[in-house]
Design an enzyme around this catalytic site. Structure first.
Site, PDB file in Angstrom:
ATOM      1  N   GLY A  69      34.271  43.911  41.409  1.00  0.00           N
ATOM      2  CA  GLY A  69      34.620  43.227  39.093  1.00  0.00           C
ATOM      3  C   GLY A  69      34.471  42.034  39.531  1.00  0.00           C
ATOM      4  CB  SER A  70      33.815  38.673  38.519  1.00  0.00           C
ATOM      5  OG  SER A  70      32.947  39.035  37.439  1.00  0.00           O
ATOM      6  N   GLY A  72      38.423  36.203  34.273  1.00  0.00           N
ATOM      7  CA  GLY A  72      38.698  35.383  34.498  1.00  0.00           C
ATOM      8  C   GLY A  72      39.726  34.814  35.230  1.00  0.00           C
ATOM      9  CG  PHE A  73      40.730  37.807  37.546  1.00  0.00           C
ATOM     10  CD1 PHE A  73      40.382  38.426  38.696  1.00  0.00           C
ATOM     11  CD2 PHE A  73      40.391  38.941  36.376  1.00  0.00           C
ATOM     12  CE1 PHE A  73      39.182  39.407  39.017  1.00  0.00           C
ATOM     13  CE2 PHE A  73      39.879  40.173  36.637  1.00  0.00           C
ATOM     14  CZ  PHE A  73      39.049  40.896  37.947  1.00  0.00           C
ATOM     15  N   GLY A  74      38.834  35.663  38.704  1.00  0.00           N
ATOM     16  CA  GLY A  74      38.014  35.432  39.871  1.00  0.00           C
ATOM     17  C   GLY A  74      37.641  36.719  39.961  1.00  0.00           C
ATOM     18  CB  SER A  75      34.806  37.873  42.664  1.00  0.00           C
ATOM     19  OG  SER A  75      33.939  37.021  41.664  1.00  0.00           O
ATOM     20  CB  VAL A  76      38.077  42.213  42.853  1.00  0.00           C
ATOM     21  CG1 VAL A  76      37.884  43.999  43.702  1.00  0.00           C
ATOM     22  CG2 VAL A  76      38.916  42.157  42.328  1.00  0.00           C
ATOM     23  CE  LYS A  89      43.088  38.969  41.016  1.00  0.00           C
ATOM     24  NZ  LYS A  89      44.016  39.849  40.351  1.00  0.00           N
ATOM     25  CG  ASP A 191      48.197  40.725  31.204  1.00  0.00           C
ATOM     26  OD1 ASP A 191      48.339  41.372  30.115  1.00  0.00           O
ATOM     27  OD2 ASP A 191      47.276  40.746  31.964  1.00  0.00           O
TER      28      ASP A 191
END
Length: 338
Positions: A69-70, A72-76, A89, A191
């Site tokens: 998945g991806s 705004g935080f980045g990609s996993v 991550k 969060d």
């Protein structure tokens, strides 16, 4: 492999004033014998599960990366590391707010030293990335246990099968057990929402994504700097009103977010309609909460008890909200009415 870069290259001293700025990949651990991060490793076992979290990633041991998945935080990615399947991550650099993105990376490690069955375990993290693995858009990399590719958001809104009462009660208890553990170690997630709760193959909930988290002092009092940072990011639909007003942070902010998540588990509906700014204003100024009226789910004996429980979680006064431990006792009472 080069040593991790000093945190002073990433964050100004006033963000983490109590830390030693030595050769350290995280600002979370301070040692009396020096400023270098010492990570205990069981060298009799080569498995990732036998380690405490490390400040070094052995890049040559990574195999078979597959995107999971991806955002705004980045990609996993799902990868093989030291013979085990783990999650990798890559935290993305935010060009518009570099300080916020760096703070988010370090916040990801606030619970890295903790181990609990309802919290995703961190294996390793570093800001040192070899040229053939890195890119200019990445701040750092975190290796975590691989829980699976399903989260609670997908279970609530994307699965056709019914979400029975005993199931959402069990999921709720998992989340609360994770929060009780985190709060007992002075870590606030800030969060909590269905998308940040992963579901394992054993159907167990695990809290993930600590990019908005805070490690607070004993007694849960936070510094002015921490209060300012706590308002960066987060999800507005689950944000406690005191955070929206810029007030002090406490574990009760997570309880508010849990209440919204519990309502979603019960109803399988979206908490709010309307534009973001209108919702934010109404939550703070008019005590707007997800609707429990004219919904048959809340008209049964169990539903009325749930309605009372939700109103306690959503109390505008954070000091009046129950603790995670108290909520677990309430869930047991709900279970007796199934």
């Amino acid at each position: 492999m080069p040593s991790p870069i000093p945190i002073s290259r990433l964050l100004p001293r006033d963000i983490y004033p109590s830390l030693d700025f030595g050769i350290c990949s995280s600002p979370l651990t301070k040692h009396s014998h020096g400023s270098t991060l010492q990570v205990p490793i069981n060298r009799h076992h080569g498995k990732a599960a036998s380690r405490l979290w490390s400040s070094v990633i052995h890049w040559k041991e990574l195999r078979s990366a597959q995107p999971v998945g991806s955002g705004g935080f980045g990609s996993v990615y799902r990868v093989e590391y030291l013979g085990e399947i783990v999650a990798l991550k890559k935290v993305k650099k935010c060009t518009k707010n570099k300080l916020a993105s760096r703070q988010s990376f370090w916040a990801e490690l606030n619970a890295a030293h903790l181990r609990h069955s309802n919290v995703v375990r961190v294996i390793a993290a570093t800001t040192c990335v070899p040229d053939d693995f890195g890119d200019d858009s990445s701040i750092g990399t975190i290796l975590m246990e691989f829980v699976g590719d399903r989260n609670l958001q997908q279970i609530i809104y994307g699965c056709p099968e019914p979400l029975e009462v005993d199931r959402w009660l069990r999921y709720s208890a998992d989340i609360l057990n994770g929060l009780r553990f985190l709060h007992s170690h002075s870590v606030l997630h800030l969060d909590i929402k269905p998308a940040n709760v992963l579901i394992s193959s054993q159907d167990i909930c695990k809290i993930v994504d600590f990019g908005c988290s805070l490690k607070v002092d004993s007694g849960c009092e936070v510094s002015t700097v921490s209060r300012q940072l706590s308002h960066v990011g987060g999800t507005y639909t689950h944000r406690a009103p005191e955070l929206l007003r810029g007030e002090a942070v406490s574990p009760k902010a997570d309880i508010f977010s849990f209440g919204i998540t519990l309502w979603q588990l019960i109803t399988r509906e979206q908490p709010y309609d309307g534009e973001r700014q209108h919702v934010l204003y109404a939550v703070v100024a008019h005590n707007l909460r997800p609707s429990v009226h004219n919904n048959p789910v809340f008209e049964t004996e169990l539903g009325l008890l749930c309605k009372t429980l939700l109103s306690q979680c959503w109390n505008a006064d954070g000091t009046c909200r129950p603790t995670a431990k108290e909520l677990l006792l309430h869930l047991e009472r709900l279970r007796s009415h199934i």
